[in-house]
Design an enzyme around this catalytic site. Structure first.
Site, PDB file in Angstrom:
ATOM      1  N   GLY A  45       0.767  -1.235   0.000  1.00 49.38           N
ATOM      2  CA  GLY A  45       0.000   0.000   0.000  1.00 49.38           C
ATOM      3  C   GLY A  45       0.797   1.282   0.000  1.00 49.38           C
ATOM      4  N   GLU A 100       4.162   4.383   5.785  1.00 51.34           N
ATOM      5  CA  GLU A 100       2.942   3.581   5.799  1.00 51.34           C
ATOM      6  C   GLU A 100       1.853   4.316   5.026  1.00 51.34           C
ATOM      7  OE1 GLU A 100       1.387   0.905   5.785  1.00 51.34           O
ATOM      8  OE2 GLU A 100       1.308   0.220   7.865  1.00 51.34           O
ATOM      9  N   ASP A 101       0.930   3.565   4.455  1.00 49.23           N
ATOM     10  CA  ASP A 101      -0.176   4.188   3.733  1.00 49.23           C
ATOM     11  C   ASP A 101      -1.267   4.674   4.683  1.00 49.23           C
ATOM     12  OD1 ASP A 101      -1.002   1.611   4.407  1.00 49.23           O
ATOM     13  OD2 ASP A 101      -1.752   1.108   2.412  1.00 49.23           O
ATOM     14  N   ASP A 104      -4.838   2.280  10.764  1.00 48.26           N
ATOM     15  CA  ASP A 104      -6.242   1.993  11.031  1.00 48.26           C
ATOM     16  C   ASP A 104      -6.378   1.546  12.485  1.00 48.26           C
ATOM     17  OD1 ASP A 104      -8.917   1.264  10.887  1.00 48.26           O
ATOM     18  OD2 ASP A 104      -8.703   0.178   9.015  1.00 48.26           O
ATOM     19  N   LYS A 132      -6.553   7.070  10.894  1.00 52.36           N
ATOM     20  CA  LYS A 132      -7.942   7.040  11.348  1.00 52.36           C
ATOM     21  C   LYS A 132      -7.936   7.106  12.867  1.00 52.36           C
ATOM     22  CE  LYS A 132      -9.967   4.126   7.720  1.00 52.36           C
ATOM     23  NZ  LYS A 132     -10.673   2.860   7.494  1.00 52.36           N
ATOM     24  N   VAL A 154     -11.318   3.254   2.559  1.00 53.73           N
ATOM     25  CA  VAL A 154     -10.807   4.055   1.446  1.00 53.73           C
ATOM     26  C   VAL A 154      -9.831   3.256   0.592  1.00 53.73           C
ATOM     27  CG1 VAL A 154     -11.132   6.284   2.576  1.00 53.73           C
ATOM     28  CG2 VAL A 154      -8.982   5.053   2.912  1.00 53.73           C
ATOM     29  N   ASP A 160      -5.821  -0.492  -1.421  1.00 55.22           N
ATOM     30  CA  ASP A 160      -6.567  -1.399  -2.280  1.00 55.22           C
ATOM     31  C   ASP A 160      -7.758  -2.032  -1.577  1.00 55.22           C
ATOM     32  OD1 ASP A 160      -5.706  -4.729  -1.813  1.00 55.22           O
ATOM     33  OD2 ASP A 160      -4.846  -3.157  -0.576  1.00 55.22           O
TER      34      ASP A 160
END
Length: 181
Positions: A45, A100-101, A104, A132, A154, A160
């Site tokens: 990601g 990092e993408d 979460d 988040k 998202v 993805d």
């Protein structure tokens, strides 16, 4: 691919992402003058984000890649972290920035952070494109955050669903009927 059929809402457009990546690159450059920096990309990601970010960091850099998973084909973390591909380089005595993408639950990144700290680096920091805050099960200190976002699923710009949509240059909320089918 008709993106209108799968898009609930465009969350962050391409121009806004580009501007934020430039800002993060400048901040990292200023923070790490005269230091040996190793960017560790969390695959898959973060690959698009890291590719753009490293162009904006005006320092000599080393890069390496790790693949970790706690999602599988789900939209929520399983909480079980698995290292699929480890680093090729040694991190001892280096300043590491984990790229990092999205943060979460924080579980994967917390595990990764402790794993890398145990290898003897000078420092370990985190740079994430998305966070988040409401989704976190584990608090992870993050020095560089692109955007705090609401708790939505998202995709795009490297993120993805079932390995699709990574190539879209902006971030959008995927319609629930796509992943709840």
């Amino acid at each position: 691919m008709d993106l209108d059929k799968i898009t609930k809402e465009i969350m962050i457009d391409e121009e806004t992402i580009i501007s934020k990546v430039k800002e993060l690159g400048k901040q990292i450059t200023n923070d790490y003058l005269d230091k040996e920096v190793l960017l560790v990309c969390v695959l898959n990601g973060a690959s698009m984000f890291m590719s753009d970010l490293m162009k904006e960091i005006k320092l000599p850099l080393e890069i390496d890649f790790m693949a970790v998973s706690s999602y599988g084909l789900s939209t929520k973390s399983s909480g079980v972290v698995k290292i699929i591909k480890d680093l090729d380089k040694t991190v001892e005595d280096k300043h590491i920035i984990i790229v990092e993408d999205i943060i979460d639950s924080g579980l994967t990144l917390s595990y990764l952070l402790e794993n890398l700290k145990s290898r003897g680096p000078k420092s370990v920091e985190i740079c994430t494109l998305l966070s988040k805050p409401s989704g976190g099960k584990t608090h992870v200190d993050t020095k560089y955050v692109g955007f705090d976002i609401k708790d939505e699923f998202v995709v795009g710009y490297g993120l993805d669903y079932a390995e699709k949509y990574r190539n879209i240059p902006y971030i959008f909320i995927l319609k629930e009927e796509i992943y709840k089918a």
